[in-house]
Design a protein around this motif. Structure first.
Motif, PDB file in Angstrom:
ATOM      1  N   ARG A 262     -80.780  22.805  -0.777  1.00 22.08           N
ATOM      2  CA  ARG A 262     -79.561  23.415  -0.263  1.00 22.08           C
ATOM      3  C   ARG A 262     -78.361  22.682  -0.841  1.00 22.08           C
ATOM      4  O   ARG A 262     -78.180  21.485  -0.615  1.00 22.08           O
ATOM      5  N   LEU A 263     -77.533  23.410  -1.611  1.00 19.63           N
ATOM      6  CA  LEU A 263     -76.333  22.845  -2.211  1.00 19.63           C
ATOM      7  C   LEU A 263     -75.136  23.225  -1.363  1.00 19.63           C
ATOM      8  O   LEU A 263     -74.929  24.400  -1.046  1.00 19.63           O
ATOM      9  N   LEU A 264     -74.347  22.232  -1.004  1.00 15.55           N
ATOM     10  CA  LEU A 264     -73.127  22.432  -0.237  1.00 15.55           C
ATOM     11  C   LEU A 264     -71.983  21.792  -1.015  1.00 15.55           C
ATOM     12  O   LEU A 264     -72.095  20.644  -1.456  1.00 15.55           O
ATOM     13  N   ILE A 265     -70.906  22.539  -1.187  1.00 20.97           N
ATOM     14  CA  ILE A 265     -69.723  22.023  -1.874  1.00 20.97           C
ATOM     15  C   ILE A 265     -68.587  22.004  -0.873  1.00 20.97           C
ATOM     16  O   ILE A 265     -68.243  23.036  -0.287  1.00 20.97           O
ATOM     17  N   GLU A 266     -68.036  20.801  -0.668  1.00 19.19           N
ATOM     18  CA  GLU A 266     -66.980  20.647   0.327  1.00 19.19           C
ATOM     19  C   GLU A 266     -66.072  19.477  -0.038  1.00 19.19           C
ATOM     20  O   GLU A 266     -66.421  18.657  -0.883  1.00 19.19           O
ATOM     21  N   PRO A 267     -64.904  19.392   0.631  1.00 15.79           N
ATOM     22  CA  PRO A 267     -63.994  18.281   0.340  1.00 15.79           C
ATOM     23  C   PRO A 267     -64.678  16.929   0.530  1.00 15.79           C
ATOM     24  O   PRO A 267     -65.551  16.770   1.386  1.00 15.79           O
TER      25      PRO A 267
ATOM     26  N   ASN B 100     -53.709  15.922  -2.804  1.00 17.39           N
ATOM     27  CA  ASN B 100     -53.159  16.591  -1.636  1.00 17.39           C
ATOM     28  C   ASN B 100     -51.875  17.365  -1.904  1.00 17.39           C
ATOM     29  O   ASN B 100     -51.239  17.837  -0.972  1.00 17.39           O
ATOM     30  N   ALA B 101     -51.501  17.539  -3.159  1.00 19.18           N
ATOM     31  CA  ALA B 101     -50.351  18.379  -3.484  1.00 19.18           C
ATOM     32  C   ALA B 101     -50.808  19.845  -3.493  1.00 19.18           C
ATOM     33  O   ALA B 101     -52.015  20.123  -3.543  1.00 19.18           O
ATOM     34  N   PRO B 102     -49.878  20.779  -3.427  1.00 19.31           N
ATOM     35  CA  PRO B 102     -50.271  22.194  -3.425  1.00 19.31           C
ATOM     36  C   PRO B 102     -51.193  22.542  -4.598  1.00 19.31           C
ATOM     37  O   PRO B 102     -50.910  22.195  -5.747  1.00 19.31           O
ATOM     38  N   GLY B 103     -52.308  23.178  -4.279  1.00 14.65           N
ATOM     39  CA  GLY B 103     -53.276  23.598  -5.288  1.00 14.65           C
ATOM     40  C   GLY B 103     -54.295  22.547  -5.668  1.00 14.65           C
ATOM     41  O   GLY B 103     -55.250  22.834  -6.386  1.00 14.65           O
ATOM     42  N   GLU B 104     -54.108  21.329  -5.198  1.00 15.15           N
ATOM     43  CA  GLU B 104     -55.022  20.250  -5.567  1.00 15.15           C
ATOM     44  C   GLU B 104     -56.183  20.150  -4.593  1.00 15.15           C
ATOM     45  O   GLU B 104     -56.074  20.518  -3.426  1.00 15.15           O
ATOM     46  N   LYS B 105     -57.309  19.637  -5.102  1.00 13.98           N
ATOM     47  CA  LYS B 105     -58.490  19.447  -4.255  1.00 13.98           C
ATOM     48  C   LYS B 105     -59.439  18.466  -4.909  1.00 13.98           C
ATOM     49  O   LYS B 105     -59.445  18.299  -6.130  1.00 13.98           O
ATOM     50  N   LEU B 106     -60.234  17.824  -4.091  1.00 19.60           N
ATOM     51  CA  LEU B 106     -61.304  16.951  -4.536  1.00 19.60           C
ATOM     52  C   LEU B 106     -62.548  17.370  -3.764  1.00 19.60           C
ATOM     53  O   LEU B 106     -62.576  17.322  -2.533  1.00 19.60           O
ATOM     54  N   LEU B 107     -63.551  17.842  -4.492  1.00 21.17           N
ATOM     55  CA  LEU B 107     -64.753  18.369  -3.867  1.00 21.17           C
ATOM     56  C   LEU B 107     -65.991  17.591  -4.288  1.00 21.17           C
ATOM     57  O   LEU B 107     -66.061  17.063  -5.397  1.00 21.17           O
ATOM     58  N   GLY B 108     -66.946  17.555  -3.393  1.00 19.02           N
ATOM     59  CA  GLY B 108     -68.228  16.938  -3.676  1.00 19.02           C
ATOM     60  C   GLY B 108     -69.330  17.974  -3.603  1.00 19.02           C
ATOM     61  O   GLY B 108     -69.233  18.949  -2.849  1.00 19.02           O
TER      62      GLY B 108
ATOM     63  N   VAL C   9     -66.236  26.465  -7.914  1.00 20.02           N
ATOM     64  CA  VAL C   9     -65.554  26.381  -6.621  1.00 20.02           C
ATOM     65  C   VAL C   9     -64.197  25.694  -6.773  1.00 20.02           C
ATOM     66  O   VAL C   9     -63.201  26.133  -6.190  1.00 20.02           O
ATOM     67  N   VAL C  10     -64.137  24.644  -7.577  1.00 20.21           N
ATOM     68  CA  VAL C  10     -62.875  23.931  -7.785  1.00 20.21           C
ATOM     69  C   VAL C  10     -61.819  24.854  -8.405  1.00 20.21           C
ATOM     70  O   VAL C  10     -60.649  24.796  -8.050  1.00 20.21           O
ATOM     71  N   THR C  11     -62.246  25.720  -9.306  1.00 19.58           N
ATOM     72  CA  THR C  11     -61.290  26.565 -10.030  1.00 19.58           C
ATOM     73  C   THR C  11     -61.095  27.949  -9.413  1.00 19.58           C
ATOM     74  O   THR C  11     -60.282  28.732  -9.903  1.00 19.58           O
ATOM     75  N   ALA C  12     -61.802  28.258  -8.339  1.00 26.71           N
ATOM     76  CA  ALA C  12     -61.824  29.621  -7.783  1.00 26.71           C
ATOM     77  C   ALA C  12     -60.435  30.205  -7.525  1.00 26.71           C
ATOM     78  O   ALA C  12     -60.182  31.354  -7.853  1.00 26.71           O
TER      79      ALA C  12
END
Length: 148
Positions: free
Chosen positions: A3-8, A46-54, A102-105
């Motif tokens: 099971r793959l989960l992608i989240e912050p 944490n700026a608009p549009g930014e994210k860090l996912l694992g 997911v990062v680029t969605a």
């Protein structure tokens, strides 16, 4: 069944230290830089549009990828894929592709294109992901134009 989960994610995530140690042992410094910049407060995604996912496979952190405004570009709507790393044991299973997807969605909401500076070993990965090779810009090896 896996099971793959992608989240912050943050560098405080259990499993990050092991992933970082592996990356350093393989001569990749992106996760060390990510953690250092995070701890100094220089980049918290944490700026608009930014994210860090694992990417978590059966609860284990096996990959990381971030998206920032590109600090090296003069273009205000330039994004940058940062610190993409998949554990060596889990490469070739599509995890990197899913994580990048997911990062680029929703990137086109914030960015016109995404740059990255990839090691030679990742060139094929980015090409298969739709990025084009960039040969004439400092700190950019590949670019993906966002859908409008």
């Amino acid at each position: 069944m896996s099971r793959l989960l992608i989240e912050p994610v943050t560098p405080d995530e259990p499993g990050y230290i092991a992933l970082k140690a592996e990356s350093i042992a393989l001569n990749f410094n992106m996760l060390r830089r990510l953690e250092e910049n995070w701890l100094r407060g220089e980049n918290r995604f944490n700026a608009p549009g930014e994210k860090l996912l694992g990417a978590f496979l059966n609860g284990k952190l096996v990959g990381v990828c971030g998206l920032n405004r590109d600090p090296f570009s003069q273009q205000p709507r330039a994004g940058r894929i940062r610190h993409l790393y998949i554990s060596e044991k889990y490469r070739g299973q599509g995890i990197g592709k899913q994580l990048l997807s997911v990062v680029t969605a929703d990137a086109s909401v914030w960015f016109d294109f995404l740059n990255t500076h990839a090691p030679q070993t990742a060139c094929g990965f980015y090409r298969h992901a739709g990025f084009t090779l960039v040969a004439d810009e400092s700190r950019v090896t590949h670019r993906l134009f966002c859908d409008v």
